[in-house]
Enzyme design. Structure first.
Site, PDB file in Angstrom:
ATOM      1  N   TYR A  67      37.317  43.483  51.988  1.00 48.80           N
ATOM      2  CA  TYR A  67      36.477  44.539  51.426  1.00 48.80           C
ATOM      3  C   TYR A  67      35.423  45.028  52.413  1.00 48.80           C
ATOM      4  CZ  TYR A  67      38.562  43.518  46.937  1.00 48.80           C
ATOM      5  OH  TYR A  67      39.450  43.349  45.919  1.00 48.80           O
TER       6      TYR A  67
ATOM      7  N   LYS B 215      43.725  30.381  50.759  1.00 51.57           N
ATOM      8  CA  LYS B 215      45.098  30.365  51.274  1.00 51.57           C
ATOM      9  C   LYS B 215      45.019  29.864  52.716  1.00 51.57           C
ATOM     10  CE  LYS B 215      49.494  31.699  50.869  1.00 51.57           C
ATOM     11  NZ  LYS B 215      50.449  31.115  49.913  1.00 51.57           N
TER      12      LYS B 215
ATOM     13  N   ASP C 101      47.782  30.608  45.399  1.00 48.59           N
ATOM     14  CA  ASP C 101      48.959  31.049  44.628  1.00 48.59           C
ATOM     15  C   ASP C 101      49.252  30.103  43.469  1.00 48.59           C
ATOM     16  OD1 ASP C 101      49.859  29.065  46.376  1.00 48.59           O
ATOM     17  OD2 ASP C 101      50.932  30.478  47.655  1.00 48.59           O
TER      18      ASP C 101
ATOM     19  N   ASP D 241      38.527  39.013  42.895  1.00 49.49           N
ATOM     20  CA  ASP D 241      38.661  40.291  42.194  1.00 49.49           C
ATOM     21  C   ASP D 241      39.849  40.213  41.234  1.00 49.49           C
ATOM     22  OD1 ASP D 241      38.534  42.920  41.461  1.00 49.49           O
ATOM     23  OD2 ASP D 241      38.892  43.749  43.460  1.00 49.49           O
TER      24      ASP D 241
END
Ligand code: NAD
Length: 477
Positions: free
Chosen positions: A125, A172, A205, A229
């Site tokens: 972002y 991740k 995930d 988000d």
């Protein structure tokens, strides 16, 4: 009396703001308001940011901002007021509690009670994007140590202040070993300072899958901007109550509180809208300001009203609900319940000292930084990595030589696979046999590339910090 800034926004905004303010006033919040105009009218007056510069002065002076949803006009060119506000005011922490209200609001997850703490300023972002070749664009993922420390500490401080038992970190870092790796590392460091709070890390995930399936095993979740988000909308939805959730955006100086839903223009002006989302934002605002007794009173009266089956149209369900009410009547019912507690839903108690201990970031002692190589990125329209390998090898000199070429991160030279698909965007890694490179060496490499007709689009320096390589290997290397 404390002064805060309010904006009634667009669509259902004014109705839900009036309802919210009437409830917190009746509960004894000693607040005065400076009202500013944001949103549609400001956008349509030709101001593409949706907010006048004088309004920034008021927000910065009062420090606390309660904002109703706004309508972003259709068509391009209008900047998101939310993103601008978060960035300008350094609102680094986005806090979104997602609690199911079973059996009064339908949900598949009756035990769910989680709080998502999302980093709000960094990650993809940062908005740093470039097209580099005909075929490739990039978006930079920026992760900083101060950014990680601030958000992770916020999560643990929040957990401590609100009696939460566990903080879970989602990253991740099996793939993004540097960027997500830093977030995870900072999480482990800070977690050690809070031995009374359980901590764990999940790969995003499988963690997201688990959260969507069994949210009751999570308590506070802290994560990076993009993951947060996505996760926070999923969490609000599966709690059964996107329309009931509020969110807090907290910075070192200022804070903004809001509902997570939009301005619902089709419902505007009809006394239909549910004010609960904004009210939840206001409850977080009251605890943030240290008015925990008022916050507790409002929250318990709201829970009691939901439990009484007094519901607005959006959550009204034959059989569970008792009375369908409008915005104003719902607010009146909450006011009538002030001082009471729910009997089936869990009543809240907020500690009187729920303020969070958030020290300012202190820059660490610098590490020994050594330049050991450089990645030279090329726009090359050929498709044969061996041909490029031969051409790029020629720009090396003395001890500085080509060690590897990757395409989209996968090693294609030396000894690539003919099956690997290649775009026109190539990374040529040059390293020094002596283990040290100078900036002048990079300039020489670039001049040589220019002389050999190679189209350099950018370079990335390869560093060791305290003797440890601080860059990723090529995939397959
Ligand atoms: P929305 O959240 O306004 O509405 C989605 C659906 O939920 C609609 O059916 C609406 O009637 C219903 N709904 C939403 N809030 C409700 C409430 N409090 N009570 C009862 N029903 C409610 O989303 P949208 O329709 O996609 O967007 C409408 C406008 O809101 C757009 O201009 C969008 O840009 C803006 N928006 C603003 C914010 C914000 O200011 N933070 C956030 C999201 C969307």
């Amino acid at each position: 009396m404390k002064r805060i800034t309010i904006a009634k926004g667009d669509g259902i905004g004014p109705e839900i703001m009036d309802a919210t303010l009437s409830i917190i006033k009746a509960a004894g919040a000693e607040l005065e308001y400076d009202e500013i105009e944001v949103g549609e009218k400001v956008y349509l007056s030709g101001n593409t940011s949706g907010i006048a510069s004088e309004s920034w002065d008021i927000i910065r002076r009062n420090k606390v901002f309660l904002k109703a949803p706004i309508t972003t006009p259709q068509g391009g060119g209008y900047k998101s007021l939310n993103v601008t506000t978060r960035k300008f005011l350094g609102l680094y922490s986005n806090v979104r509690p997602c609690t199911s209200l079973h059996p009064f609001v339908a949900t598949k997850h009756p035990e769910m009670d989680i709080v998502i703490v999302r980093e709000n300023e960094e990650d993809l972002y940062a908005g740093i994007e470039h097209q580099q070749t005909d075929e490739v664009v990039q978006c930079l993922k920026i992760i900083s140590r101060p950014g990680c420390e601030k958000i992770v500490r916020y999560a643990f401080e929040y957990a401590r202040a609100y009696g939460r038992k566990k903080v879970t970190c989602f990253t991740k870092d099996n793939i993004m070993k540097q960027a997500d790796g830093l977030f995870h590392q900072v999480f482990d460091e800070i977690a050690a300072e809070y031995p009374e709070i359980e901590n764990e890390h999940w790969i995003i995930d499988i963690g997201a899958a688990k959260m969507s399936d069994t949210p009751e095993v999570f308590d506070v979740i802290v994560t990076l901007n993009l993951y947060g988000d996505v996760l926070s909308d999923i969490a609000a939805q599966i709690a059964g109550s996107v329309g009931l959730a509020g969110s807090a955006n907290i910075g070192e100086e200022c804070a903004m509180f809001e509902a997570i839903h939009g301005s619902a223009p089709r419902r505007a002006g009809q006394n239909l809208a549910n004010p609960s989302g904004l009210l939840q934002g206001a409850v977080m605002m009251l605890t943030h300001m240290g008015m925990t007794d008022v916050a507790e009173k409002v929250q318990n009266a709201w829970l009691k009203t939901i439990e009484d089956g007094v519901h607005t149209y959006d959550i009204f369900k034959e059989g569970t609900s008792k009375v369908k009410v409008g915005t104003k009547e719902f607010a009146d019912a909450i006011i009538a319940n002030l001082g009471q507690k729910p009997s089936k839903l869990k009543a809240v108690t907020y500690k009187t000292d729920a303020t969070l201990n958030l020290p300012k970031y202190e820059r660490k002692a610098p590490k020994a930084k050594k330049l050991v190589g450089v990645d030279v990125f090329l726009h090359y329209r050929g498709t044969n990595p061996d041909e490029l390998g031969a051409a790029a090898s020629k720009i090396g000199f003395d001890s500085v030589s080509l060690s590897m070429i990757t395409n989209r991160g996968i090693k294609v030279w030396p000894e690539g696979f003919s099956e690997t698909f290649c775009t026109d965007h190539w990374r040529c890694r040059f390293k020094s046999a002596t283990g040290a490179l100078s900036k002048q060496d990079i300039i020489t490499l670039l001049s040589n590339a220019e002389a050999h007709g190679l189209d350099v689009i950018k370079t990335e320096n390869l560093y060791e910090f305290d003797g440890k390589a601080a860059f990723s290997l090529g995939q397959g290397q």
